[in-house]
Write an enzyme that holds these catalytic residues in place. Structure first.
Site, mmCIF file in Angstrom:
data_model
loop_
_atom_site.group_PDB
_atom_site.id
_atom_site.type_symbol
_atom_site.label_atom_id
_atom_site.label_comp_id
_atom_site.label_asym_id
_atom_site.label_seq_id
_atom_site.Cartn_x
_atom_site.Cartn_y
_atom_site.Cartn_z
ATOM 1 N N PHE A 117 0.600 -0.986 0.160
ATOM 2 C CA PHE A 117 0.086 -0.094 -0.259
ATOM 3 C C PHE A 117 1.207 1.032 -0.402
ATOM 4 O O PHE A 117 1.804 1.491 1.282
ATOM 5 C CB PHE A 117 -1.155 0.212 1.296
ATOM 6 C CG PHE A 117 -1.994 1.115 1.230
ATOM 7 C CD1 PHE A 117 -3.446 0.705 0.982
ATOM 8 C CD2 PHE A 117 -1.898 2.050 1.099
ATOM 9 C CE1 PHE A 117 -4.018 1.605 0.794
ATOM 10 C CE2 PHE A 117 -2.198 3.543 2.013
ATOM 11 C CZ PHE A 117 -3.610 3.292 1.250
ATOM 12 N N ASP B 198 -2.001 6.452 7.141
ATOM 13 C CA ASP B 198 -1.626 5.040 9.038
ATOM 14 C C ASP B 198 -0.095 4.890 8.025
ATOM 15 O O ASP B 198 0.578 4.268 7.311
ATOM 16 C CB ASP B 198 -2.216 3.967 7.214
ATOM 17 C CG ASP B 198 -2.586 2.707 8.068
ATOM 18 O OD1 ASP B 198 -2.455 2.366 9.485
ATOM 19 O OD2 ASP B 198 -2.941 1.350 7.305
ATOM 20 N N ASN C 194 -4.815 12.245 -3.475
ATOM 21 C CA ASN C 194 -3.587 11.132 -3.110
ATOM 22 C C ASN C 194 -3.554 10.312 -4.896
ATOM 23 O O ASN C 194 -4.785 10.072 -5.119
ATOM 24 C CB ASN C 194 -3.809 10.897 -1.972
ATOM 25 C CG ASN C 194 -3.941 11.210 -0.937
ATOM 26 O OD1 ASN C 194 -3.016 12.279 -0.053
ATOM 27 N ND2 ASN C 194 -4.908 11.609 -0.105
ATOM 28 N N PHE D 290 -11.851 8.053 0.035
ATOM 29 C CA PHE D 290 -11.124 6.990 0.563
ATOM 30 C C PHE D 290 -10.723 5.714 -0.517
ATOM 31 O O PHE D 290 -11.726 5.361 -0.956
ATOM 32 C CB PHE D 290 -11.529 6.987 1.640
ATOM 33 C CG PHE D 290 -12.183 7.199 3.115
ATOM 34 C CD1 PHE D 290 -10.814 7.181 3.790
ATOM 35 C CD2 PHE D 290 -12.361 8.422 2.794
ATOM 36 C CE1 PHE D 290 -10.660 7.742 5.002
ATOM 37 C CE2 PHE D 290 -12.803 9.426 4.290
ATOM 38 C CZ PHE D 290 -11.377 8.692 5.000
#
Length: 348
Positions: free
Chosen positions: A26, A79, A128, A328
């Site tokens: 990720f 994260d 992003n 998201f």
């Protein structure tokens, strides 16, 4: 209002898969959308990090620069269990730029440093850029078909599970606060709980539009957003046919409420729909009103940009896409397959 119970745009997947079998599966990089000024009382620092959450890095930057923690800001949380490239902003009026080559923190690497005139605030990003490696996929044919649908038709613009805290704790605390079971004094916690409350209400509205068959159908009184812009206007009955055509070709987006202290911004059938859906959430709505949270609107559809994918083998696919700030990756992945590691946090 549990994330797992929300409606799907492309139907509930049958296939299963794993997100973030490894941290490097990720990757997310922030796109500021502007070039730093090169001068000013703020210092922007771009970091590549792994194994560190955003707040932890901000605290260490503050110690390194010998400034208060509140003098370090960022545009969004990322994260820790991922590889992320993120901008931080240090307020250093009248001071030289520190030598960030001396900044040492395990899992972090300084990529760029630049002066800027303005503070970097939450949400001040263009978006992003994501690169995901999805593994152990049980049915590559189903996921391939879903990838094609998502690329052309998008996904519901849900707030991801991480918005609600580990195990939904932030939303649980918001409910307790709303019913006067607890008092919340800490500013950061107040922000997290209020954000969880309004995000849950938004998700409910989006899910119910899907269930009612009006996710992609303009209602009289709907607040419609020009695609890619924040401004919106209210749909009038006489214009529904033309507005529907503009929606169908991607010029417009239907929005749903981010409730707060004030009018929801819709009228007619749309207002009645939102009132009915939120009729059993009076406690959370009252909390948002009491705390004077500004009401807003958010598009119900999320359309990933520059989406590409490549199959490494029958069970592994590499996926890249861009999302606007505040959206998201969770919302994209949940339309592809059911996650075997459903507790995985996907960065905003």
């Amino acid at each position: 209002m549990e994330f797992s119970t929300l409606q799907y745009l492309h139907g509930r997947p049958v296939a299963t898969g794993v997100v973030k079998a490894f941290a490097e599966d990720f990757f997310v990089a922030e796109d500021l959308g502007f070039t730093p000024d090169g001068e000013g009382e703020h210092v922007l620092v771009r970091l590549r990090k792994e194994g560190c959450n955003t707040q932890f890095v901000a605290e260490n930057l503050a110690r390194f620069a010998r400034i208060a923690g509140r003098s370090v800001s960022y545009a969004g949380l990322k994260d820790r269990h991922a590889v992320t490239e993120q901008w931080f902003c240090l307020h250093l009026p009248g001071r030289d730029t520190p030598d960030f080559s001396q900044f040492v923190l395990e899992g972090c690497q300084v990529l760029a440093v630049a002066r800027h005139r303005k503070k970097l605030r939450i949400g001040t990003l263009r978006g992003n850029q994501f690169r995901l490696v999805l593994r152990h996929i049980s049915d590559s044919a189903e996921v391939e078909e879903r990838l094609r649908r998502v690329a052309t038709q998008g996904v519901p613009n849900y707030f991801g599970e991480q918005r609600f805290g580990r195990g939904g704790n932030n939303l649980q605390q918001a409910r307790r606060w709303a019913t006067d079971q607890i008092r919340v004094k800490e500013r950061a916690k107040r922000g997290f709980y209020l954000s969880a409350a309004r995000s849950a209400l938004f998700n409910l509205l989006v899910s119910e539009r899907l269930a009612a068959g009006c996710f992609s159908r303009v209602l009289a009184g709907d607040a419609l957003q020009l695609t890619g812009r924040g401004s919106w206007f209210v749909a009038r009955e006489a214009e529904l046919s033309v507005l529907q055509q503009r929606l169908d070709v991607g010029e417009l987006r239907i929005t749903a409420a981010l409730p707060g202290d004030g009018d929801g911004g819709v009228g007619g059938d749309a207002a009645e729909f939102e009132r009915r859906v939120l009729s059993e959430t009076a406690d959370l709505q009252a909390l948002l009103t009491r705390e004077r949270v500004d009401p807003a609107r958010r598009a119900v559809l999320l359309q990933p940009q520059a989406m590409t994918w490549s199959w490494w083998d029958d069970a592994t696919v590499e996926l890249t896409f861009d999302l606007p700030a505040g959206s998201f990756a969770t919302s994209v992945v949940r339309e592809l397959f059911c996650q075997e590691n459903s507790d995985a946090d996907l960065a905003e």
